[in-house]
Design an enzyme around this catalytic site. Structure first.
Site, PDB file in Angstrom:
ATOM      1  N   LYS A  13     -13.298 -70.424 -24.917  1.00 22.26           N
ATOM      2  CA  LYS A  13     -11.951 -70.552 -24.334  1.00 22.26           C
ATOM      3  C   LYS A  13     -10.881 -70.512 -25.419  1.00 22.26           C
ATOM      4  O   LYS A  13      -9.876 -69.836 -25.277  1.00 22.26           O
ATOM      5  CB  LYS A  13     -11.803 -71.877 -23.558  1.00 22.26           C
ATOM      6  CG  LYS A  13     -12.741 -72.062 -22.410  1.00 22.26           C
ATOM      7  CD  LYS A  13     -12.426 -73.337 -21.638  1.00 22.26           C
ATOM      8  CE  LYS A  13     -12.572 -74.628 -22.439  1.00 22.26           C
ATOM      9  NZ  LYS A  13     -13.936 -74.929 -22.899  1.00 22.26           N
ATOM     10  N   ARG A  88     -10.275 -80.565 -16.359  1.00 25.98           N
ATOM     11  CA  ARG A  88     -11.695 -80.775 -16.639  1.00 25.98           C
ATOM     12  C   ARG A  88     -12.361 -81.605 -15.546  1.00 25.98           C
ATOM     13  O   ARG A  88     -13.563 -81.794 -15.566  1.00 25.98           O
ATOM     14  CB  ARG A  88     -11.843 -81.566 -17.948  1.00 25.98           C
ATOM     15  CG  ARG A  88     -11.648 -80.738 -19.212  1.00 25.98           C
ATOM     16  CD  ARG A  88     -12.939 -80.491 -19.870  1.00 25.98           C
ATOM     17  NE  ARG A  88     -13.214 -80.787 -21.243  1.00 25.98           N
ATOM     18  CZ  ARG A  88     -12.668 -80.316 -22.342  1.00 25.98           C
ATOM     19  NH1 ARG A  88     -11.596 -79.607 -22.303  1.00 25.98           N
ATOM     20  NH2 ARG A  88     -13.184 -80.586 -23.514  1.00 25.98           N
ATOM     21  N   ARG A 127     -20.769 -74.512 -36.124  1.00 21.35           N
ATOM     22  CA  ARG A 127     -19.348 -74.300 -36.430  1.00 21.35           C
ATOM     23  C   ARG A 127     -18.890 -75.179 -37.603  1.00 21.35           C
ATOM     24  O   ARG A 127     -19.254 -76.342 -37.698  1.00 21.35           O
ATOM     25  CB  ARG A 127     -18.522 -74.644 -35.179  1.00 21.35           C
ATOM     26  CG  ARG A 127     -17.023 -74.504 -35.385  1.00 21.35           C
ATOM     27  CD  ARG A 127     -16.296 -74.361 -34.089  1.00 21.35           C
ATOM     28  NE  ARG A 127     -16.286 -75.575 -33.272  1.00 21.35           N
ATOM     29  CZ  ARG A 127     -15.702 -75.650 -32.087  1.00 21.35           C
ATOM     30  NH1 ARG A 127     -15.113 -74.595 -31.557  1.00 21.35           N
ATOM     31  NH2 ARG A 127     -15.726 -76.780 -31.401  1.00 21.35           N
ATOM     32  N   ARG A 160     -16.917 -80.794 -37.290  1.00 19.89           N
ATOM     33  CA  ARG A 160     -16.235 -81.767 -36.418  1.00 19.89           C
ATOM     34  C   ARG A 160     -17.270 -82.763 -35.909  1.00 19.89           C
ATOM     35  O   ARG A 160     -18.392 -82.389 -35.601  1.00 19.89           O
ATOM     36  CB  ARG A 160     -15.640 -81.036 -35.209  1.00 19.89           C
ATOM     37  CG  ARG A 160     -14.223 -80.560 -35.422  1.00 19.89           C
ATOM     38  CD  ARG A 160     -13.741 -79.628 -34.341  1.00 19.89           C
ATOM     39  NE  ARG A 160     -14.024 -80.048 -32.967  1.00 19.89           N
ATOM     40  CZ  ARG A 160     -13.680 -79.345 -31.888  1.00 19.89           C
ATOM     41  NH1 ARG A 160     -13.023 -78.207 -32.013  1.00 19.89           N
ATOM     42  NH2 ARG A 160     -13.961 -79.763 -30.675  1.00 19.89           N
ATOM     43  N   ARG A 171     -21.759 -83.396 -24.614  1.00 14.82           N
ATOM     44  CA  ARG A 171     -20.554 -82.737 -24.064  1.00 14.82           C
ATOM     45  C   ARG A 171     -20.944 -81.752 -22.964  1.00 14.82           C
ATOM     46  O   ARG A 171     -20.242 -81.617 -21.968  1.00 14.82           O
ATOM     47  CB  ARG A 171     -19.794 -82.001 -25.170  1.00 14.82           C
ATOM     48  CG  ARG A 171     -19.032 -82.947 -26.098  1.00 14.82           C
ATOM     49  CD  ARG A 171     -18.605 -82.247 -27.363  1.00 14.82           C
ATOM     50  NE  ARG A 171     -17.568 -81.262 -27.173  1.00 14.82           N
ATOM     51  CZ  ARG A 171     -17.270 -80.313 -28.071  1.00 14.82           C
ATOM     52  NH1 ARG A 171     -17.946 -80.233 -29.183  1.00 14.82           N
ATOM     53  NH2 ARG A 171     -16.304 -79.468 -27.831  1.00 14.82           N
TER      54      ARG A 171
HETATM   55  P1  AMP Z   1     -12.194 -79.587 -26.603  1.00 13.92           P
HETATM   56  O1  AMP Z   1     -11.760 -79.178 -27.967  1.00 13.92           O
HETATM   57  O2  AMP Z   1     -11.448 -78.871 -25.507  1.00 13.92           O
HETATM   58  O3  AMP Z   1     -13.679 -79.542 -26.398  1.00 13.92           O
HETATM   59  O4  AMP Z   1     -11.773 -81.129 -26.449  1.00 13.92           O
HETATM   60  C1  AMP Z   1     -12.241 -82.106 -27.344  1.00 13.92           C
HETATM   61  C2  AMP Z   1     -12.276 -83.463 -26.659  1.00 13.92           C
HETATM   62  O5  AMP Z   1     -10.955 -83.814 -26.195  1.00 13.92           O
HETATM   63  C3  AMP Z   1     -13.146 -83.524 -25.404  1.00 13.92           C
HETATM   64  O6  AMP Z   1     -14.518 -83.723 -25.700  1.00 13.92           O
HETATM   65  C4  AMP Z   1     -12.518 -84.712 -24.680  1.00 13.92           C
HETATM   66  O7  AMP Z   1     -12.884 -85.944 -25.278  1.00 13.92           O
HETATM   67  C5  AMP Z   1     -11.032 -84.496 -24.952  1.00 13.92           C
HETATM   68  N1  AMP Z   1     -10.400 -83.670 -23.904  1.00 13.92           N
HETATM   69  C6  AMP Z   1      -9.834 -82.443 -24.052  1.00 13.92           C
HETATM   70  N2  AMP Z   1      -9.349 -81.986 -22.886  1.00 13.92           N
HETATM   71  C7  AMP Z   1      -9.610 -82.943 -21.961  1.00 13.92           C
HETATM   72  C8  AMP Z   1      -9.371 -83.060 -20.567  1.00 13.92           C
HETATM   73  N3  AMP Z   1      -8.753 -82.097 -19.856  1.00 13.92           N
HETATM   74  N4  AMP Z   1      -9.798 -84.204 -19.945  1.00 13.92           N
HETATM   75  C9  AMP Z   1     -10.410 -85.195 -20.625  1.00 13.92           C
HETATM   76  N5  AMP Z   1     -10.676 -85.133 -21.935  1.00 13.92           N
HETATM   77  C10 AMP Z   1     -10.285 -84.032 -22.608  1.00 13.92           C
END
Ligand code: AMP
Length: 216
Positions: A13, A88, A127, A160, A171
Site C-alpha cells: 500500500k 482498518r 525490510r 522497524r 500483525r
Molecule cells: P502501518 O505502517 O500502516 O502498518 O501501521 C503501523 C502501526 O500503526 C499499526 O501496526 C498500528 O499499530 C498503527 N495503525 C496504523 N493505522 C492504523 C489504523 N487505521 N487503526 C489502528 N491502528 C493503526
C-alpha cells in the site's frame, strides 16, 4: 481522486500510494506514518499509540478516528486523497463514511491489494530502513550494496520493531481478524476493486490505473 488502499501489512500500500502521489495531485495519508512521526516527536498522540504499535496491535478506534477527522479537513485534501492504512476496522469505515458525508464528499474507489501471507512475511521481515533519510531496502529483494549502510546517504539501516518476524505474524493475524471484515464491508459496493500485489506482468501502478480507469 478520493481513494482507499486496503491490504495486509506488506501488501505494498505504501509503495503504491507513493507512486500515486508522484503522478496525481492527491494528499497521501498514511496513518502508520502519522503515528510513527508522533512517536518520534514524543507528542501526546505518539505516547498514546506507541505501546500498541510496538506490539503490532491496532491503536484504539476513537484515537484513530479523531486524528483522521482532523486530517481530512486539512486544505491539501481538497485536491483528493489516497488513504493508506485507514480504515482498518469496520467502526473506522463507518466513521469515515460519516466524516465524508458531513464534508459533502464521497469515495471514488476502494482498491484491495491481494497478496499471499508468506510473501508478506519475507517482504517485511527482510525490510530495512535508513535512520537518516528513510530509504527502504530489503535484505532479500533489494539489498544495499553497502551492507547495513544506506547507499544514498551513508546512514545506518535498521529493522522497524514491528517488522520482526514474530510481530509481522501477529500483525497479519490482526489484519485477518480485524481488517478482513473491512474488505467484506466494501466488497459488495460498485467502487470496490481487487488487484494482485504479486506483480505478474504489470507493475502495481499499472494494475491500479486499470482498476480505477485512470490510465491516460
Ligand atoms: P502501518 O505502517 O500502516 O502498518 O501501521 C503501523 C502501526 O500503526 C499499526 O501496526 C498500528 O499499530 C498503527 N495503525 C496504523 N493505522 C492504523 C489504523 N487505521 N487503526 C489502528 N491502528 C493503526
Amino acid at each position: 481522486m478520493r481513494i482507499i488502499l486496503l491490504g495486509s501489512p506488506g501488501a505494498g500500500k505504501g509503495t503504491l500510494a507513493a507512486e500515486i502521489d508522484k503522478k496525481y495531485p492527491v494528499a497521501h495519508i498514511s496513518t502508520g506514518d502519522i503515528f510513527r512521526e508522533n512517536v518520534k516527536n514524543n507528542t501526546p498522540l505518539g505516547k498514546k499509540a506507541q505501546a500498541y504499535m510496538e506490539s503490532g496491535k491496532l491503536v484504539p478506534d476513537e484515537i484513530v478516528i479523531e486524528m483522521m477527522a482532523n486530517r481530512l479537513r486539512e486544505p491539501d485534501c481538497e485536491k483528493g486523497f489516497v488513504l493508506d492504512g485507514f480504515p482498518r476496522t469496520v467502526p473506522q469505515a463507518e466513521a469515515l463514511e460519516k466524516i465524508l458525508e458531513e464534508m459533502g464528499l464521497s469515495l471514488d474507489r476502494v482498491v484491495f491489494l491481494d497478496v499471499d501471507e508468506e510473501t508478506v512475511v519475507k517482504r517485511l521481515s527482510g525490510r530495512r530502513v535508513c535512520r537518516s533519510c528513510g530509504a527502504i531496502y530489503n535484505m532479500e529483494f533489494k539489498p544495499s550494496s553497502r551492507g547495513d549502510i544506506c547507499e544514498k546517504c551513508g546512514g545506518e539501516l535498521y529493522q522497524r520493531d514491528d517488522d520482526r518476524e514474530d510481530v509481522v505474524r501477529h500483525r497479519l493475524k490482526v489484519f485477518y481478524e480485524q481488517t478482513s471484515p473491512v474488505v467484506c464491508y466494501y466488497e459488495g459496493k460498485h467502487i470496490f476493486s481487487r488487484i494482485s500485489s504479486e506483480r505478474h506482468g504489470h507493475s502495481l501502478i499499472e494494475e491500479f490505473e486499470m482498476a480505477v480507469g485512470a490510465k491516460e
